[in-house]
Design an enzyme around this catalytic site. Structure first.
Site, PDB file in Angstrom:
ATOM      1  N   ARG A 195      27.525  37.265  49.769  1.00 36.50           N
ATOM      2  CA  ARG A 195      26.628  37.006  48.630  1.00 36.50           C
ATOM      3  C   ARG A 195      25.308  36.425  49.135  1.00 36.50           C
ATOM      4  O   ARG A 195      24.229  36.817  48.691  1.00 36.50           O
ATOM      5  CB  ARG A 195      27.290  36.060  47.628  1.00 36.50           C
ATOM      6  CG  ARG A 195      28.508  36.641  46.943  1.00 36.50           C
ATOM      7  CD  ARG A 195      29.147  35.646  45.992  1.00 36.50           C
ATOM      8  NE  ARG A 195      28.294  35.374  44.838  1.00 36.50           N
ATOM      9  CZ  ARG A 195      28.537  34.424  43.937  1.00 36.50           C
ATOM     10  NH1 ARG A 195      29.595  33.636  44.076  1.00 36.50           N
ATOM     11  NH2 ARG A 195      27.724  34.248  42.915  1.00 36.50           N
TER      12      ARG A 195
ATOM     13  N   CYS B 252      25.170  26.520  44.884  1.00 34.84           N
ATOM     14  CA  CYS B 252      26.112  27.643  44.960  1.00 34.84           C
ATOM     15  C   CYS B 252      25.637  28.700  43.986  1.00 34.84           C
ATOM     16  O   CYS B 252      24.455  29.023  43.946  1.00 34.84           O
ATOM     17  CB  CYS B 252      27.522  27.166  44.638  1.00 34.84           C
ATOM     18  SG  CYS B 252      27.661  26.292  43.060  1.00 34.84           S
TER      19      CYS B 252
END
Length: 279
Positions: free
Chosen positions: A176, A235
């Site tokens: 990611r 995050c």
């Protein structure tokens, strides 16, 4: 006080201990009813630990609830300044337990710990689980200040990522971060200048945090000469970042801050994005 507590610690049965089962996911309540620690209060990530999302570009997918609303919630759970709070989930604290730990710390309550290894540690220790929902005795709203301590804005995070004396840590999985895949948010990539330390690296094969010294060495290698209070962690939406904030405190590296909006906010603002290592 250590931010972690082991399943065999007598303090789990203390007279002022309040246990909270903070799982996440659409079926979290059903999983709670299927088996939870005795007298554990159910907490839901979206209902209890985040405000309703009106625009993820402002605050991300899990914005913090108003601090007064959170204070009332704590009161409804019977929590007072004298309470010893123990939080756990069924994902080694990676889903909601560490987030709730951070929120409680951020309003000034220091007597809070996360069960190391989560529900699985209790199962391995043959702790008898309960299938009945526990209803606590409510008290007055918890006395709080007007803000959560230890957060930064999107502007502060972006500026810090470009400075040598500050550090932004992205704890998402490396694919990611590198822009190879994005299963949740609209665009893959990372904040230019942020480094990648996946939160899963905090855990051993049993789903417990590595020993404090192991974590301290790993973090110090990544942080270098940057002061701990100049470190920002994020995050996807300000949840798993708290897993690393807990790990940092466990490693006695204290003062790092949370960028709550995280990638879910940044990626919706038409801001610069990177897909190679760091830059």
């Amino acid at each position: 006080m250590s931010p972690l507590i082991e399943i065999n610690d007598p303090a789990l049965q203390g007279p002022n201990t309040i246990t909270i089962d903070a799982r996440g996911g659409q079926d979290s309540y059903q999983r709670y009813l299927a088996g939870h620690l005795p007298k554990a209060i159910y907490a839901d990530l979206d209902k209890h630990l985040a405000a309703k999302v009106t625009d993820a570009a402002i605050g991300g997918r899990h914005p913090l609830p108003d601090v007064k609303v959170f204070a009332s919630l704590l009161g409804s759970w019977g929590i007072t300044p004298e309470s010893h709070i123990v939080v756990y989930d069924d994902k080694s604290a990676a889903f909601s337990a560490a987030r709730l730990w951070w929120m409680i710390k951020a309003i000034g309550h220091s007597n809070v710990q996360v069960l190391n290894g989560g529900l699985q540690a209790a199962v391995k220790a043959d702790v008898a689980l309960s299938n009945e929902a526990y209803i606590p005795v409510a008290v007055a709203p918890y006395p709080v200040t007007d803000v959560y301590q230890g957060t930064v804005t999107i502007e502060e995070a972006g500026a810090a990522a470009q400075r040598a004396d500050k550090l932004v840590i992205d704890v998402r999985e490396s694919p990611r971060y590198l822009g190879q895949t994005e299963p949740i948010d609209l665009i893959a990539g990372h904040i230019p200048g942020a480094i990648n330390l996946p939160y899963v690296n905090n855990l051993d094969a049993d789903g417990k945090y590595h020993p404090a010294e192991v974590l301290r060495n790993a973090y110090k290698e990544a942080i270098g000469n940057v002061k701990p209070d100049e470190v920002i962690v994020h995050c996807g939406s300000g949840v798993t970042a708290c897993h690393t904030l807990l790990g940092l405190e466990y490693a006695d590296i204290k003062g790092a801050k949370l960028y709550v909006g995280s990638w879910s906010e940044w990626s919706r603002r038409d801001l610069p994005m990177a897909t190679s290592e760091r830059f």
